[in-house]
Design a protein around this motif. Structure first.
Motif, PDB file in Angstrom:
ATOM      1  N   ASP A  35      20.272 -65.124  30.265  1.00 50.34           N
ATOM      2  CA  ASP A  35      19.339 -64.141  30.834  1.00 50.34           C
ATOM      3  C   ASP A  35      17.952 -64.263  30.208  1.00 50.34           C
ATOM      4  O   ASP A  35      16.926 -64.204  30.907  1.00 50.34           O
ATOM      5  CB  ASP A  35      19.871 -62.720  30.630  1.00 50.34           C
ATOM      6  CG  ASP A  35      21.134 -62.445  31.426  1.00 50.34           C
ATOM      7  OD1 ASP A  35      21.408 -63.197  32.379  1.00 50.34           O
ATOM      8  OD2 ASP A  35      21.863 -61.491  31.074  1.00 50.34           O
ATOM      9  N   TRP A  46      13.009 -59.321  28.950  1.00 49.74           N
ATOM     10  CA  TRP A  46      14.452 -59.025  28.999  1.00 49.74           C
ATOM     11  C   TRP A  46      14.699 -57.612  28.509  1.00 49.74           C
ATOM     12  O   TRP A  46      14.066 -57.140  27.570  1.00 49.74           O
ATOM     13  CB  TRP A  46      15.193 -60.013  28.108  1.00 49.74           C
ATOM     14  CG  TRP A  46      16.674 -59.772  28.026  1.00 49.74           C
ATOM     15  CD1 TRP A  46      17.634 -60.243  28.863  1.00 49.74           C
ATOM     16  CD2 TRP A  46      17.367 -59.006  27.020  1.00 49.74           C
ATOM     17  NE1 TRP A  46      18.884 -59.818  28.451  1.00 49.74           N
ATOM     18  CE2 TRP A  46      18.749 -59.059  27.334  1.00 49.74           C
ATOM     19  CE3 TRP A  46      16.960 -58.276  25.905  1.00 49.74           C
ATOM     20  CZ2 TRP A  46      19.717 -58.417  26.553  1.00 49.74           C
ATOM     21  CZ3 TRP A  46      17.913 -57.630  25.139  1.00 49.74           C
ATOM     22  CH2 TRP A  46      19.281 -57.713  25.462  1.00 49.74           C
ATOM     23  N   LEU A  50      20.434 -55.259  31.453  1.00 48.02           N
ATOM     24  CA  LEU A  50      20.701 -56.285  32.462  1.00 48.02           C
ATOM     25  C   LEU A  50      22.128 -56.807  32.361  1.00 48.02           C
ATOM     26  O   LEU A  50      22.800 -57.011  33.379  1.00 48.02           O
ATOM     27  CB  LEU A  50      19.699 -57.440  32.323  1.00 48.02           C
ATOM     28  CG  LEU A  50      19.858 -58.570  33.352  1.00 48.02           C
ATOM     29  CD1 LEU A  50      19.671 -58.047  34.775  1.00 48.02           C
ATOM     30  CD2 LEU A  50      18.867 -59.697  33.063  1.00 48.02           C
ATOM     31  N   VAL A  66      19.238 -59.545  40.952  1.00 52.04           N
ATOM     32  CA  VAL A  66      18.086 -59.973  40.153  1.00 52.04           C
ATOM     33  C   VAL A  66      16.864 -60.187  41.046  1.00 52.04           C
ATOM     34  O   VAL A  66      15.737 -59.807  40.690  1.00 52.04           O
ATOM     35  CB  VAL A  66      18.442 -61.252  39.366  1.00 52.04           C
ATOM     36  CG1 VAL A  66      17.195 -61.921  38.803  1.00 52.04           C
ATOM     37  CG2 VAL A  66      19.414 -60.930  38.234  1.00 52.04           C
TER      38      VAL A  66
END
Length: 225
Positions: A35, A46, A50, A66
């Motif tokens: 990720d 980030w 997530l 996403v």
């Protein structure tokens, strides 16, 4: 709810269905790295939520999420291909099966219990773990997420796995580390065992309250000599 290993050896069910990521192998750090790399290439920060959002989704569904979340102008197929390439290399270097897991699975098979893998992961990624871990050599049935219509927020993968095992859902136990998987397995009519990963983001209290069984580690199960 019973605390394992009560009911796990000798086995109190007809068949066992196992998740892979988190449950049989501690691979969360790999997916966090995937990720990070994926987002950094697009100059997107980030955030820790997530991983939770993607954990129960299949690859195409996760890629679609996403795309919508970050407003990306890419296809789900292209994103999945990028994820697969990153993950396969990282799995080969960093992922190991948890101590005691394969020993338990083999012990079940020796005693005649069918065992299956039900994972949102894909063949390309898990194939990178050979010869340490070869799903088709260890399990009677292997079902990958792309083979069913919906992700682990729904019971599809567990029902399909039971169908291939030729075991009624009520006779199956599912080993999972994520809450959506536990809930979906129960919705399928199966028993569910929550497996602790040691990941601080795992909602352990909620998992323990929801699951039928709870397992601290695979090594806690007393195997027959």
């Amino acid at each position: 709810m019973l605390k394992a290993p009560q009911g796990l050896m000798p086995f109190a069910f007809k068949a066992a269905i196992f998740d892979f990521d988190g449950t049989l192998a501690l691979s969360g750090d790999v997916w966090n790295e995937v990720d990070h790399i994926f987002l950094s290439r697009r100059e997107i920060p980030w955030t820790p939520d997530l991983a939770a959002e993607l954990s129960s989704r299949g690859f195409i569904d996760g890629a679609a999420y996403v795309i919508e979340r970050y407003g990306l102008h890419e296809t789900p197929e292209a994103i999945v291909e990028e994820w697969n390439g990153l993950a396969a290399e990282l799995y080969k270097k960093n992922v190991r099966v948890r101590p005691g897991a394969t020993e338990y699975i083999r012990a079940l098979r020796r005693q005649g219990f069918p065992v299956a893998l039900a994972t949102t992961n894909g063949l390309e990624i898990l194939g990178s773990l050979a010869p340490q871990f070869v799903p088709e050599d260890l399990f009677d049935v292997v079902v990958y997420g792309q083979e069913v219509a919906r992700n682990k927020n729904y019971p599809d993968i567990y029902l399909e796995t039971a169908r291939r095992l030729e075991i009624e859902p009520w006779g199956c136990i599912v080993f999972e580390d994520i809450l959506p998987g536990i809930v979906s397995a129960q919705r399928a009519g199966m028993s569910a065992c929550a497996v602790r990963t040691g990941d601080p983001t795992q909602p352990l209290e909620e998992l323990i309250a929801t699951a039928d069984l709870y397992l601290e580690s695979w090594e806690a199960i007393q195997l027959p000599g």
